[in-house]
Each structure stands twice: as structure tokens, then as C-alpha cells.
Write a protein that holds these residues in place. Structure first.
Motif, PDB file in Angstrom:
ATOM      1  N   ARG A  52       0.833  -1.208   0.000  1.00 54.29           N
ATOM      2  CA  ARG A  52       0.000   0.000   0.000  1.00 54.29           C
ATOM      3  C   ARG A  52       0.869   1.260   0.000  1.00 54.29           C
ATOM      4  N   ALA A  53       1.978   1.226   0.733  1.00 56.81           N
ATOM      5  CA  ALA A  53       2.877   2.380   0.750  1.00 56.81           C
ATOM      6  C   ALA A  53       3.516   2.583  -0.623  1.00 56.81           C
TER       7      ALA A  53
ATOM      8  N   ARG B  91       2.241   1.689  -3.520  1.00 54.25           N
ATOM      9  CA  ARG B  91       1.224   2.088  -4.496  1.00 54.25           C
ATOM     10  C   ARG B  91       0.901   3.575  -4.406  1.00 54.25           C
ATOM     11  N   GLU B  92       1.194   4.192  -3.267  1.00 50.22           N
ATOM     12  CA  GLU B  92       0.949   5.627  -3.138  1.00 50.22           C
ATOM     13  C   GLU B  92       1.811   6.423  -4.105  1.00 50.22           C
ATOM     14  N   ASN B  93       2.955   5.864  -4.493  1.00 52.29           N
ATOM     15  CA  ASN B  93       3.861   6.535  -5.428  1.00 52.29           C
ATOM     16  C   ASN B  93       3.785   5.945  -6.829  1.00 52.29           C
ATOM     17  N   TYR B  94       2.759   5.149  -7.071  1.00 54.03           N
ATOM     18  CA  TYR B  94       2.605   4.491  -8.369  1.00 54.03           C
ATOM     19  C   TYR B  94       2.309   5.532  -9.446  1.00 54.03           C
TER      20      TYR B  94
ATOM     21  N   TRP C 247      -3.497   2.709 -10.267  1.00 59.03           N
ATOM     22  CA  TRP C 247      -3.070   1.340  -9.985  1.00 59.03           C
ATOM     23  C   TRP C 247      -4.269   0.429 -10.194  1.00 59.03           C
TER      24      TRP C 247
ATOM     25  N   GLU D 291      -9.626  -2.571  -2.824  1.00 58.54           N
ATOM     26  CA  GLU D 291      -8.479  -1.698  -2.551  1.00 58.54           C
ATOM     27  C   GLU D 291      -8.828  -0.579  -1.580  1.00 58.54           C
TER      28      GLU D 291
END
Length: 319
Positions: free
Chosen positions: A98-99, A101-104, A108, A138
Motif C-alpha cells: 500500500r505504501a 502504491r501511493e507513489n505508483y 493502480w 483496494e
């Protein structure tokens, strides 16, 4: 926009049926029956919790290693032991994911998975593995997601789940109620008529291959939204696209790009629903899944990140 780049060779190779264990899947000398017997359940749990085929396969590899080392005589209920192991491994993976994916880069989306629902029990659970449901999951916390999957999808009791997670049963009941209410309030309303889905898919294919923007627009709902996941690996829309005109023109433009030369769309069962594969030669370079409401496409998910297409590929021996 659509790339012919293959996923990294180091990533887990996908089988045509990810729920069935093949001889080459896990290196072993003497695979115990309980792991074989419950592998479908274990993969289904990990995939629904993580939304990725590769992570789910990694979790099963780790679970198998733990299973090899355990004293079997001390395990009274192998199924519960294995589900507990996979659940907690998935929770750890999901918390760290999850951390990340915050910078994906861009939206996503979960990894698409080729499936072939034949058994009645698989058909009953089809909605729980659809792209729409995985996207909705999600929005839950990792613990809410684990409890929802174990309770609502696989039917474990609150007491069993409490044992898996080392939490009081009352707490599990409370979280289960909260997660179920969250999902029900946001659960997409879609058409389940398979014949209607086949018809709109046929028209979508004809409009896309013919480059007919007007015909394509007629298939889209007034509030249609398209999400495109390229992960920064290939050119893709980094924000959701809204409206029939914008979505239709973008889709046709993506198929017409030089990087998409020779690409064709083929119908396939993806996440237990009829969708479309983007095929370049013998390689499956993307997946389009969608939700149909009142006879029109309302939500469209376009996955082209080459690192998230493991679930679309066949073993080399079958290509």
C-alpha cells in the motif's frame, strides 16, 4: 501506448490455470496432500487480498516453504494452518504494498487473470474476483480486506478468522460488519446477462477494429470512465478519462499508435467475466475489462503495464 515488452524473466511464470498445481510450479521432493488439496483456496485467498498474480504466487511459494519445515504431527487442522499462513503472509505483503502504491505512476489496477469458470462453485464466486470487485477491495484496510475475503468469499466463521488473525472474535465480527457495509454501499450495479455482454463485446470489437468512433461512442454510457494502468513502463493515460467522446477517441488513438502496430483485440474470460485481450503476435500485451450498466459500458479498465500481465500469459510450451 501498448508495448510488446515482456515482463522480467525473474518474475513468476503463470500457468494456464493458476488454481491448479503443475509439476513445475514448486520445487519439491514429496508434496504433501493438504497443500495440493487446498491450493485453489490458498491462491484464491492471496489473489483476492493482493490483487496481483505474481504476489499471490510468491505468497504460495513462501507458504510452501513454511509447510515443509513444520512438524506435521503438531498440525491438527492442515487447512486452517495453511489458510492462516497465507492470510498473514498476504497481510504483511499488502501492508508494505500500500505504501508503494501511493507513489505508483498513474492509476493502480489489479493484475488481470485469465480464468475459465466451469464448476458451479466457481461461477458463484465470479463477482468476488472481477476487476470491479478487486478495485473496490483496494478501498478497505488490509485487515478489513482479509476478514471480508475469508468471511464473505470463502465462508470461514468469525471464530475461525479470529484464530487466523489472533484477534478477539468480537473484534472480528465488528470489522466484518464494517467491511461488508462498506462493500455493499459501494458495490457496482452491473448487468449480469451473459448474452447482452457477448453482444456488446462483439459490437465493441467491430467498432474498435473498424476505427468507427461514432459506433464506439454509442456503446458507452454518458458517464463512462476509463482507467489505464501503464505503471510508468509504457505510455498510458495517467488520469481517469471521462465521457463517451474522450474515451472513444482515446481508445481508438491508442490502438492506432505505432507501438500498437499489428495489435488485435480478442475476446477472453478475464477474472471470470468476458473481456478483451490485446494481442501482439503471440504475446498478450494488455487486457480490457469492463462493467456494463443498462446495456452500455460504464467503467472500463485497461491494463498494459508489462510487469502486470503475468496472469495473461501461457507457459512457453503452450505458446
Amino acid at each position: 501506448m501498448i508495448s510488446s515488452a515482456r515482463p522480467d524473466s525473474g518474475r513468476a511464470e503463470h500457468r494456464s490455470d493458476p488454481f491448479t498445481l503443475g509439476d513445475d510450479d514448486i520445487v519439491h521432493d514429496d508434496l504433501p496432500d493438504p497443500f495440493l488439496e487446498h491450493r485453489r483456496l490458498l491462491f484464491g485467498t492471496a489473489y483476492r487480498m493482493l490483487g496481483t498474480v505474481t504476489d499471490a504466487e510468491d505468497i504460495l511459494q513462501d507458504a510452501w516453504l513454511k509447510w515443509r519445515e513444520v512438524d506435521r504431527d503438531s498440525v491438527q487442522h492442515p487447512k486452517s494452518y495453511l489458510v492462516r499462513t497465507v492470510t498473514n503472509l498476504s497481510l504483511n505483503r499488502l501492508t508494505s504494498a500500500r505504501a508503494t502504491r501511493e507513489n505508483y505512476v498513474g492509476p493502480w489496477l489489479p493484475e488481470p487473470l485469465l480464468t475459465a469458470p466451469n464448476a458451479a462453485e466457481e461461477s458463484e464466486m465470479a463477482d468476488t474476483v472481477s476487476t470491479a470487485m478487486l478495485v473496490l477491495l483496494e478501498t478497505l484496510t488490509p485487515v478489513e480486506r482479509a476478514i471480508f475475503v475469508l468471511r464473505e468469499v470463502f465462508g470461514f466463521s468469525h471464530a475461525e478468522i479470529a484464530g487466523f488473525l489472533d484477534r478477539p472474535e468480537a473484534t472480528v465480527r465488528q470489522i466484518a460488519h464494517r467491511a461488508r457495509s462498506h462493500v455493499q454501499s459501494r458495490r457496482p450495479r452491473f448487468d449480469s446477462d451473459s448474452t447482452a455482454r457477448e453482444e456488446i463485446t462483439r459490437k465493441f470489437l467491430a467498432a474498435a477494429h473498424g476505427g468507427d468512433v461514432n459506433a464506439l461512442m454509442e456503446l458507452l454510457a454518458p458517464d463512462v470512465t476509463l482507467w489505464n494502468d501503464g505503471g510508468g513502463k509504457v505510455t498510458a493515460a495517467r488520469r481517469p478519462l471521462f465521457g463517451p467522446d474522450h474515451v472513444a477517441r482515446w481508445l481508438l488513438g491508442a490502438m492506432a499508435k505505432p507501438s500498437s502496430a499489428g495489435a488485435r483485440l480478442e475476446p477472453a474470460i478475464i477474472n471470470d467475466e468476458l473481456g478483451l485481450l490485446v494481442v501482439l503476435g503471440e504475446y498478450r500485451g494488455g487486457a480490457i475489462t469492463y462493467e456494463i450498466v443498462d446495456g452500455r459500458l460504464q467503467h472500463i479498465w485497461f491494463q498494459v503495464n508489462p510487469e502486470k500481465l503475468t496472469g495473461l500469459q501461457l507457459p512457453e510450451s503452450e505458446r
